[in-house]
Write an enzyme that holds these catalytic residues in place. Structure first.
Site, short mmCIF file in Angstrom:
data_model
loop_
_atom_site.label_atom_id
_atom_site.label_comp_id
_atom_site.label_asym_id
_atom_site.label_seq_id
_atom_site.Cartn_x
_atom_site.Cartn_y
_atom_site.Cartn_z
N ASN A 10 7.79 51.88 5.20
CA ASN A 10 6.78 52.15 6.22
C ASN A 10 5.42 52.28 5.52
O ASN A 10 5.13 53.32 4.94
CB ASN A 10 7.17 53.45 6.96
CG ASN A 10 6.13 53.88 7.97
OD1 ASN A 10 5.21 53.13 8.30
ND2 ASN A 10 6.28 55.10 8.48
N LYS A 12 2.61 52.51 6.76
CA LYS A 12 1.64 53.32 7.54
C LYS A 12 0.29 52.60 7.57
O LYS A 12 0.27 51.38 7.66
CB LYS A 12 1.56 54.74 6.97
CG LYS A 12 2.94 55.39 6.82
CD LYS A 12 2.92 56.86 6.62
CE LYS A 12 4.35 57.37 6.49
NZ LYS A 12 4.44 58.82 6.41
N HIS A 95 7.99 57.85 15.39
CA HIS A 95 7.66 58.49 14.11
C HIS A 95 6.94 59.81 14.37
O HIS A 95 6.17 59.92 15.33
CB HIS A 95 6.78 57.55 13.28
CG HIS A 95 6.64 58.02 11.87
ND1 HIS A 95 5.76 59.02 11.52
CD2 HIS A 95 7.28 57.66 10.73
CE1 HIS A 95 5.88 59.25 10.21
NE2 HIS A 95 6.79 58.44 9.71
N GLU A 97 4.46 61.10 13.09
CA GLU A 97 2.99 60.98 13.17
C GLU A 97 2.56 60.51 14.57
O GLU A 97 1.52 60.91 15.08
CB GLU A 97 2.49 60.05 12.06
CG GLU A 97 2.59 60.73 10.70
CD GLU A 97 2.89 59.81 9.53
OE1 GLU A 97 2.67 58.59 9.63
OE2 GLU A 97 3.36 60.32 8.49
N GLU A 167 14.06 62.17 9.98
CA GLU A 167 12.93 62.48 9.10
C GLU A 167 12.42 63.89 9.39
O GLU A 167 11.63 64.09 10.32
CB GLU A 167 11.79 61.48 9.34
CG GLU A 167 12.17 60.05 9.06
CD GLU A 167 10.95 59.20 8.73
OE1 GLU A 167 10.87 58.73 7.60
OE2 GLU A 167 10.08 59.06 9.59
N GLY A 173 5.76 62.94 3.50
CA GLY A 173 4.49 62.89 2.78
C GLY A 173 4.15 64.16 2.02
O GLY A 173 3.03 64.35 1.57
N SER A 213 9.78 61.89 1.75
CA SER A 213 9.59 62.03 0.31
C SER A 213 10.72 61.43 -0.53
O SER A 213 11.03 61.92 -1.62
CB SER A 213 9.36 63.51 -0.06
OG SER A 213 8.17 63.98 0.56
#
Ligand code: PGA
Length: 251
Positions: A10, A12, A95, A97, A167, A173, A213
């Site tokens: 991904n 991003k 996701h 985010e 996730e 991250g 991560s």
């Protein structure tokens, strides 16, 4: 039948330049990759078509998001119909985010998932709890609440086109990876829930991958876990160690 190991990169909203993206794809193209791993690369929307043209043919391209309508006055959005027309076979939906920064509810994610499947696009469906929810003992409840609206809109046969990405938000991250125990326990619970809420056959065949991560050093151990069928990788997908992650299922 064994579940095929799956790794998604991904990207991003990275990296900044076309040249950097092309370099990244070229590195993947020349790498010695485990042919038994299904590999999907997900660049920002503007790069989907050019990168699809240069990506090795044994890997696939994924969009990072899509809307649920086919066309119309939806400025800034891209539709499943357009992804299908561009022959983009996968899309990442839900996701954290998107859920957090762009206020996507689990119902919206479910509607998008239905719309993508209706156009023949496979979905990497992301779910996961925040740190506060984990500490409150709500991990299973949160994951199930995120899955339920999707389950309501899918037929049993649709699940062959879904990869569930667990996730934990606190691991995305942050450099703070879930322990093997946390990843295995949670993903086992997700599979048990799918068994109950959809069917034992779907639970057995659906890939549940881990994200948060993952890097070249921790991937081998995580890849060994019985309920971890691969990874969704953010930061490390931009680095040379991504090849080690793609190959982490090699015995
Ligand atoms: P990370 O991101 O690997 O940088 O933690 C994972 C993801 O957001 O899919």
């Amino acid at each position: 039948m064994a579940r095929q190991f799956f790794v998604g990169g991904n990207l991003k909203m990275n990296p900044d330049t076309v040249a950097a993206k092309v370099a990244l794809i070229k590195a993947i193209n020349v790498a010695d990759l485990d042919p038994t791993t299904e590999l999907v690369i997900s660049p920002p929307t503007i790069y989907l078509l050019p990168l699809k043209d240069i990506l090795r043919k044994d890997a696939k391209i994924a969009a990072q998001n899509c809307y649920f309508k086919d066309s119309g006055a939806f400025t800034g959005e891209i539709s499943p119909a357009q992804l299908a027309d561009a022959e983009i076979p996968f899309v990442i939906l839900g996701h954290s985010e998107r859920r957090t920064l762009f206020h996507e509810t689990s119902e919206i994610v479910a509607t998008k998932t239905r719309a993508a499947l209706d156009k023949g696009i496979s979905v990497i469906l992301c779910i996961g709890e925040t740190l506060a929810q984990r500490e409150a003992g709500e991990t299973a409840k949160v994951n199930e609440a995120q899955l339920e609206p999707v389950i309501d809109l899918l037929k049993e046969s649709d699940w062959s086109k879904i990869v569930v990405a667990y996730e934990p938000v606190w691991a995305i991250g942050t450099g703070k990876v879930a322990t093997s125990q946390q990843a295995q326990d949670t993903q086992k619970d997700i599979r048990a829930f799918l068994s109950k809420a959809v069917s034992p056959a779907v639970a057995e065949s659906t890939r549940i991958i881990y994200g948060g991560s993952v890097n070249g050093s921790n991937c081998k151990e995580l890849a060994k876990l019985p309920d971890v069928d691969g990874f969704l990788v953010g930061g490390a997908s931009l680095k040379p160690e991504f090849v080690d992650i793609v190959n982490s299922n090699k015995v």
